[in-house]
Enzyme design. Structure first.
Site, short mmCIF file in Angstrom:
data_model
loop_
_atom_site.label_atom_id
_atom_site.label_comp_id
_atom_site.label_asym_id
_atom_site.label_seq_id
_atom_site.Cartn_x
_atom_site.Cartn_y
_atom_site.Cartn_z
N ASP A 13 0.76 -1.10 -0.40
CA ASP A 13 0.14 -0.01 -0.22
C ASP A 13 0.96 0.96 0.13
OD1 ASP A 13 -1.96 -2.13 0.31
OD2 ASP A 13 -2.68 -0.74 2.34
N HIS A 62 -6.25 2.56 -4.14
CA HIS A 62 -6.32 3.00 -2.17
C HIS A 62 -6.46 4.41 -2.32
CE1 HIS A 62 -4.70 1.82 1.84
NE2 HIS A 62 -3.45 2.90 1.61
N HIS A 66 -5.56 9.52 0.37
CA HIS A 66 -5.00 8.96 1.66
C HIS A 66 -6.17 8.98 2.83
CE1 HIS A 66 -2.58 5.87 4.21
NE2 HIS A 66 -2.86 5.58 3.54
N HIS A 155 4.24 -2.31 2.88
CA HIS A 155 3.80 -0.67 2.40
C HIS A 155 5.35 -0.12 1.68
CE1 HIS A 155 0.85 -1.41 6.27
NE2 HIS A 155 0.26 0.07 4.96
ZN ZN Z 1 -1.91 2.95 3.72
#
Ligand code: ZN
Length: 198
Positions: A13, A62, A66, A155
């Site tokens: 992510d 995503h 954010h 991530h």
């Molecule tokens: Zn995230």
């Protein structure tokens, strides 16, 4: 899709960023495919990297910036999804089919925001805490918690940080991927893994 006995999906992510290319090199060395949940704001600035990801791996949505969706109005959530979908599709040259909430927290109206894009919301079964832990500890946690059919999240970015240091994540991937292969796991994209389950 070939039915795998021990399928596993590795997901990332908060990218794409320069460091994402290092992850691509590690994955390529083991011919392992993964899924990258990108933020629209990062895909816009790093379009070449977004495209390099999509050449081999799955790209997914995503959100644009954010946010914690729990605190967003339905209209804001719809815009976050739509803007990211457009940005990632344009930058990566591939249309996302999967979506993941920032912080894993949904908000009111998310289902309605995802539907017009045919997006499916995907969570995870194993989280590496890679934004705060050293590589050895990340790898230990992931390897301990991984089961067949699982979805691991790491991530390749750090929220909205435009120049994140993801060296611990990269080193963790170097340890995790060969070890899971050694244990007989077969890496699939998240879409492949979810298709196989149904
Ligand atoms: Zn995230």
């Amino acid at each position: 899709v070939v039915r795998a006995l021990k399928p596993i999906a590795l997901t990332f992510d908060d990218g794409p960023h320069a460091g994402t290319l290092e992850i691509l090199r590690v994955l390529s060395a083991y011919q392992a495919r993964a899924t990258f949940f990108q933020c629209g704001m990062h895909a816009r600035r790093n379009a070449e990297i977004a495209r390099a990801v999509a050449e081999t791996h799955e790209v997914a949505n995503h959100t644009e910036t954010h946010p914690l969706l729990l605190r967003c109005l339905p209209g804001t959530i719809a815009r976050e999804v739509a803007e990211a979908q457009e940005a990632i599709s344009r930058a990566a040259g591939a249309v996302p089919r999967l979506f993941r909430c920032p912080y894993g927290v949904p908000g009111l109206g998310l289902g309605r925001a995802l539907r017009p894009h045919g997006l499916h919301n995907v969570f995870w079964t194993v989280i590496g805490n890679d934004w705060k832990w050293p590589a050895a500890r990340i790898a230990e946690r992931v390897l301990k918690a991984t089961r067949p059919g699982g979805i691991i999240v790491l991530h390749d970015g750090r929220d909205v940080d435009p120049a994140p240091d993801i060296s611990e994540t990269v080193e963790a991937v170097r340890r995790i991927v060969p070890e899971l292969l050694q244990r007989g796991y077969q890496f699939q994209t998240a879409s492949e893994l979810l298709c196989q389950k149904t």
